[in-house]
Design an enzyme around this catalytic site. Structure first.
Site, PDB file in Angstrom:
ATOM      1  N   VAL A  84       9.025  -2.477  -5.187  1.00  0.00           N
ATOM      2  CA  VAL A  84       8.501  -1.216  -5.000  1.00  0.00           C
ATOM      3  C   VAL A  84       8.890  -0.549  -4.985  1.00  0.00           C
ATOM      4  O   VAL A  84       8.886   0.563  -5.297  1.00  0.00           O
ATOM      5  CB  VAL A  84       7.397  -2.373  -4.292  1.00  0.00           C
ATOM      6  CG1 VAL A  84       6.167  -0.517  -4.466  1.00  0.00           C
ATOM      7  CG2 VAL A  84       6.626  -3.561  -4.480  1.00  0.00           C
ATOM      8  N   LYS A 126      -0.267  -5.401   0.548  1.00  0.00           N
ATOM      9  CA  LYS A 126      -1.855  -6.167   1.346  1.00  0.00           C
ATOM     10  C   LYS A 126      -1.205  -6.663   2.524  1.00  0.00           C
ATOM     11  O   LYS A 126      -3.021  -7.072   3.551  1.00  0.00           O
ATOM     12  CB  LYS A 126      -1.856  -6.630   0.238  1.00  0.00           C
ATOM     13  CG  LYS A 126      -1.221  -8.191  -0.401  1.00  0.00           C
ATOM     14  CD  LYS A 126      -1.040  -7.673  -1.667  1.00  0.00           C
ATOM     15  CE  LYS A 126       0.043  -8.025  -1.562  1.00  0.00           C
ATOM     16  NZ  LYS A 126       1.523  -8.385  -3.873  1.00  0.00           N
ATOM     17  N   GLU A 179      -3.741   2.674  -1.470  1.00  0.00           N
ATOM     18  CA  GLU A 179      -3.748   3.085  -3.007  1.00  0.00           C
ATOM     19  C   GLU A 179      -3.380   1.270  -3.398  1.00  0.00           C
ATOM     20  O   GLU A 179      -3.614   0.872  -4.378  1.00  0.00           O
ATOM     21  CB  GLU A 179      -4.009   3.936  -3.565  1.00  0.00           C
ATOM     22  CG  GLU A 179      -4.313   3.826  -5.008  1.00  0.00           C
ATOM     23  CD  GLU A 179      -5.769   3.132  -5.562  1.00  0.00           C
ATOM     24  OE1 GLU A 179      -6.469   4.117  -4.952  1.00  0.00           O
ATOM     25  OE2 GLU A 179      -6.715   2.528  -5.606  1.00  0.00           O
ATOM     26  N   VAL A 188      -3.897  -2.796  -3.609  1.00  0.00           N
ATOM     27  CA  VAL A 188      -5.010  -3.689  -4.324  1.00  0.00           C
ATOM     28  C   VAL A 188      -4.494  -3.166  -5.609  1.00  0.00           C
ATOM     29  O   VAL A 188      -4.882  -2.676  -5.512  1.00  0.00           O
ATOM     30  CB  VAL A 188      -6.278  -3.859  -3.835  1.00  0.00           C
ATOM     31  CG1 VAL A 188      -7.091  -4.651  -4.587  1.00  0.00           C
ATOM     32  CG2 VAL A 188      -6.561  -3.829  -2.084  1.00  0.00           C
ATOM     33  N   ILE A 241      -4.000   0.056  -9.964  1.00  0.00           N
ATOM     34  CA  ILE A 241      -5.251   0.333 -11.147  1.00  0.00           C
ATOM     35  C   ILE A 241      -6.138   0.852  -9.481  1.00  0.00           C
ATOM     36  O   ILE A 241      -6.048   0.731  -8.191  1.00  0.00           O
ATOM     37  CB  ILE A 241      -6.426  -0.895 -10.763  1.00  0.00           C
ATOM     38  CG1 ILE A 241      -5.178  -1.542 -11.722  1.00  0.00           C
ATOM     39  CG2 ILE A 241      -7.362  -1.188 -11.301  1.00  0.00           C
ATOM     40  CD1 ILE A 241      -6.118  -2.747 -12.181  1.00  0.00           C
ATOM     41  N   GLY A 280       9.474 -14.370 -14.313  1.00  0.00           N
ATOM     42  CA  GLY A 280       9.669 -13.059 -12.949  1.00  0.00           C
ATOM     43  C   GLY A 280       8.656 -12.876 -12.749  1.00  0.00           C
ATOM     44  O   GLY A 280       8.371 -12.161 -12.038  1.00  0.00           O
ATOM     45  N   GLU A 320       6.664 -16.679  -8.219  1.00  0.00           N
ATOM     46  CA  GLU A 320       7.753 -16.391  -7.499  1.00  0.00           C
ATOM     47  C   GLU A 320       8.562 -17.495  -7.354  1.00  0.00           C
ATOM     48  O   GLU A 320       8.181 -19.207  -7.236  1.00  0.00           O
ATOM     49  CB  GLU A 320       7.614 -15.543  -5.633  1.00  0.00           C
ATOM     50  CG  GLU A 320       7.599 -14.431  -5.445  1.00  0.00           C
ATOM     51  CD  GLU A 320       7.560 -13.822  -3.878  1.00  0.00           C
ATOM     52  OE1 GLU A 320       8.065 -13.879  -3.628  1.00  0.00           O
ATOM     53  OE2 GLU A 320       5.889 -13.108  -4.303  1.00  0.00           O
ATOM     54  N   ASP A 360      -2.696 -14.518  -1.469  1.00  0.00           N
ATOM     55  CA  ASP A 360      -2.570 -13.311  -2.412  1.00  0.00           C
ATOM     56  C   ASP A 360      -4.436 -12.789  -2.214  1.00  0.00           C
ATOM     57  O   ASP A 360      -4.433 -11.664  -2.038  1.00  0.00           O
ATOM     58  CB  ASP A 360      -1.245 -13.246  -3.530  1.00  0.00           C
ATOM     59  CG  ASP A 360      -1.117 -11.232  -3.846  1.00  0.00           C
ATOM     60  OD1 ASP A 360      -0.822 -10.614  -2.813  1.00  0.00           O
ATOM     61  OD2 ASP A 360      -1.920 -11.294  -4.736  1.00  0.00           O
ATOM     62  N   LYS A 383      -6.301  -9.139  -0.614  1.00  0.00           N
ATOM     63  CA  LYS A 383      -6.832  -8.149  -1.417  1.00  0.00           C
ATOM     64  C   LYS A 383      -8.448  -8.818  -1.711  1.00  0.00           C
ATOM     65  O   LYS A 383      -9.029  -7.179  -1.414  1.00  0.00           O
ATOM     66  CB  LYS A 383      -6.836  -8.444  -2.673  1.00  0.00           C
ATOM     67  CG  LYS A 383      -5.122  -8.156  -2.971  1.00  0.00           C
ATOM     68  CD  LYS A 383      -4.964  -8.210  -4.667  1.00  0.00           C
ATOM     69  CE  LYS A 383      -2.623  -8.169  -4.382  1.00  0.00           C
ATOM     70  NZ  LYS A 383      -2.305  -8.883  -6.130  1.00  0.00           N
TER      71      LYS A 383
END
Lengths: 406, 406
Positions: free
Chosen positions: A12, A100, A124, A127, A131, A182, A185, A196, A200
């Site tokens: 990221v 998150k 933003e 989550v 989007i 990919g 993980e 996860d 969220k």
């Protein structure tokens, strides 16, 4: 020109730096000024990077540089992200994150610190990847009493389920494929066990209902128990299996929040969300249902959301006032036994159908009639009753699967 | 307490007043202060209304009352809405509207007047009813070079097409049903001829690409030519027919903007948008595709968006800076003949298949082989070539239908 720092040069973080330079003209136009990355913090060396002169290893350099107004945290996890975020805010810098886990565990506190200092803590990207969700909920739906949020919040598990449904792959094979591509993980636990998605839905619940919901209060079930047989039974009733995070506000002010696999009617918008895509459905008393759909993860989609937050923070160096998010304890969570739902159950054993009927009364049997196995959908009942009846049934048969029906 | 005026007490206007009082506690919380409707302007009398003391017939009363900071225009059409909007802005009041016709025809001018006076002219409700679109595009996707917007923008036509596809109704019967249910007006022309969708794609194109696109530059085709035969041929190729508005930015900076029925692959998110629902898909170079879905019309969904804009205007009495929308002429529209697409064509006549092959070369025939009728999908070709070949074909056969394939 506003100078920023990026913490963590992983997928990221490197996407954020790329987007800032690649789309610099549209970003400058929208922000009203240029944005430049002055530092990139990472413990690793990147001697071949075009940005090699920007790398630092000591967070203190960023913390003590008054020229840095905005810090992007894309390290992930809580340590050292929590410490760095707090120090950045205390040093008078707004913080933007895609993390998150940190927001779900410490969001209320970090938003509070930011607000006290008239700074922004924006997330933003935490989550739904790229989007837009945070602003639509907290700005566009503000005229509504919101009462339900429901989403496909994890791309990895949605990919695995899609491959099971459309490709007929077993869970194990679909997971392997996701890892090869990919999408999953090497240690896939956080995705496939629902953790996860849990983080969220906690963030979404806090955004929609104004109270922090900590992940440890949330009943969470992943998709490791979903089999091809379940997929086929769902198909026979015109449904597909999706891992959903759901948060529901009750009239008493308490919340039902949970994560688990659900049977979802085909030909609904949520059922059409496939592969690694995510979607979030929000229900309000004026608007009815709205859905936001897109890529819930990935380098550039996530960077898109992070950089939009950076632009917002650069345009509004003072705190934005739209996040109403208070700390709260376990008392805001309603007893899950009171949640009312139809449930899909699969069981096997001798005379399984009569055992089902004696435990549950009238049910809807689905799929091919097997001799010693059956699957059925219950009436709408409180989960406490469903659980009691399931216990009754399991005295006579083996209960193999149990999932809520949306 | 901020005082506002509502112009026009029709479906949307009365919905706005209802929502402001029904959801007043959440609105006060989100706006940071109470919002009160001081005046309602309507030429009709409402002697039995709970709000009867608020009604006025003379816009001058509102215009000259310095206590009114925000005016909501829900009259619709351009006259007198254009005049009232301009006068409200010139009198120092922000204006919120759901009026797509006015925004599509005069948006650039009205936004300019608002900006000059440091006021807001906001119109979230003009596209997609209650679905958040304006802010997501202009705030959440600002890190992207946007290149495509595509949407199901009209609930009436989507309802009619859904009933044709799923209920097997003819266009005429489906239209009657829509009228009976209040989804279509007695004079349905603006919906079924595509004019309503055209105004909305103009607004979306301006939001996404920063240039005003006037409706008269947009090639617009409605759904009156769509027959049950077309629906069945589409079905045979796993597709459904949807009325789409599309805007595409080209590398030369020009735009393709058009409205027309399209064949859309089933099991895609757009195909799953049924009944009166709307959806808008936006594509950017970082985020990929995102979709916003919900009720595109109706009293309360539309009021939800109007009141969210009112809250934004109340919180920011100075102009928001996120709308980059310049006036532009016909020169920004690219020649439609250059648009490259696959096209569905249905034709009848003697030896129709060989006529098709001689005009188009290789095509994909779909559906049951009829003796004197056939339907096919062309290769991806510029529309100018498609039109030439169609002309060739029509020398030998009757061309019954022609629609782009998404």
């Amino acid at each position: 020109m506003v100078k920023i720092a990026v913490l963590g040069y992983g997928i990221v973080g490197s996407g954020v730096v790329d987007v800032i330079y690649k789309n610099s003209s549209v970003i400058t136009n929208n922000a009203g000024c240029g944005i430049d990355v002055k530092y990139i913090l990472d413990i690793r060396d990147f001697p071949d990077s075009a940005f090699k002169d920007k790398f630092v290893k000591d967070f203190g350099i960023i913390e003590n540089d008054p020229e840095i107004k905005v810090v992007v945290e894309t390290i992930g996890g809580t340590n050292p992200a929590y410490d760095f975020t707090k120090r950045a805010l205390l040093a008078g810098k707004s913080v933007i994150t895609s993390n998150k886990e940190l927001v779900a565990c410490h969001g209320a506190e970090l938003i509070g610190i930011a607000r006290e200092r008239n700074l922004n803590y924006l997330f933003e990207a935490s989550v739904g990847g790229g989007i837009p969700v945070l602003r639509p909920i907290s700005q566009c739906l503000v005229a509504n009493e919101l009462d339900r949020v429901c989403g496909i919040l994890n791309g990895t598990t949605n990919y695995i389920l899609t491959r099971m449904i459309e490709g007929g792959l077993s869970f194990e094979k679909a997971l392997c494929e996701a890892q090869e591509k990919g999408y999953a993980e090497r240690n896939p636990e956080a995705d496939i066990e629902g953790h996860d998605a849990c983080r969220k839905i906690c963030i979404l619940a806090a955004l929609a209902f104004g109270k922090h919901v900590y992940p440890e209060y949330v009943e969470t079930e992943g998709i490791t128990g979903v089999s091809l047989e379940d997929v086929r039974y769902a198909e026979s009733d015109n449904k597909v299996i999706k891992l959903l995070g759901r948060a529901i506000r009750l009239d008493n002010g308490k919340l039902h929040v949970f994560v688990g696999p659900h049977l979802v009617e085909k030909e609904t918008p949520l059922a059409s969300v496939k592969d690694v895509f995510n979607a979030i459905v929000v229900h309000g008393n004026a608007i009815g249902e709205v859905m936001f759909y897109g890529r819930g993860a990935g380098k550039y989609p996530t960077a898109s959301a992070v950089v939009a937050d950076v632009i917002d923070a650069v345009k509004h160096l003072d705190a934005r006032k739209y996040l109403n998010w208070e700390d709260a304890g376990r008392e805001i969570i309603e007893d899950n036994g009171r949640f009312v739902s139809r449930v899909y159950i699969r069981a096997e054993g001798e005379s399984v159908r009569s055992a089902v009927t004696s435990a549950f009364g009238e049910v809807k049997f689905i799929g091919e009639a097997g001799k010693n196995e059956c699957a059925f959908i219950t009436r709408c009942l409180p989960m406490s009753e469903i659980n009691e009846k399931t216990k009754l049934l399991s005295e006579k048969c083996r209960v193999i699967s149990k999932m809520k029906v949306l």
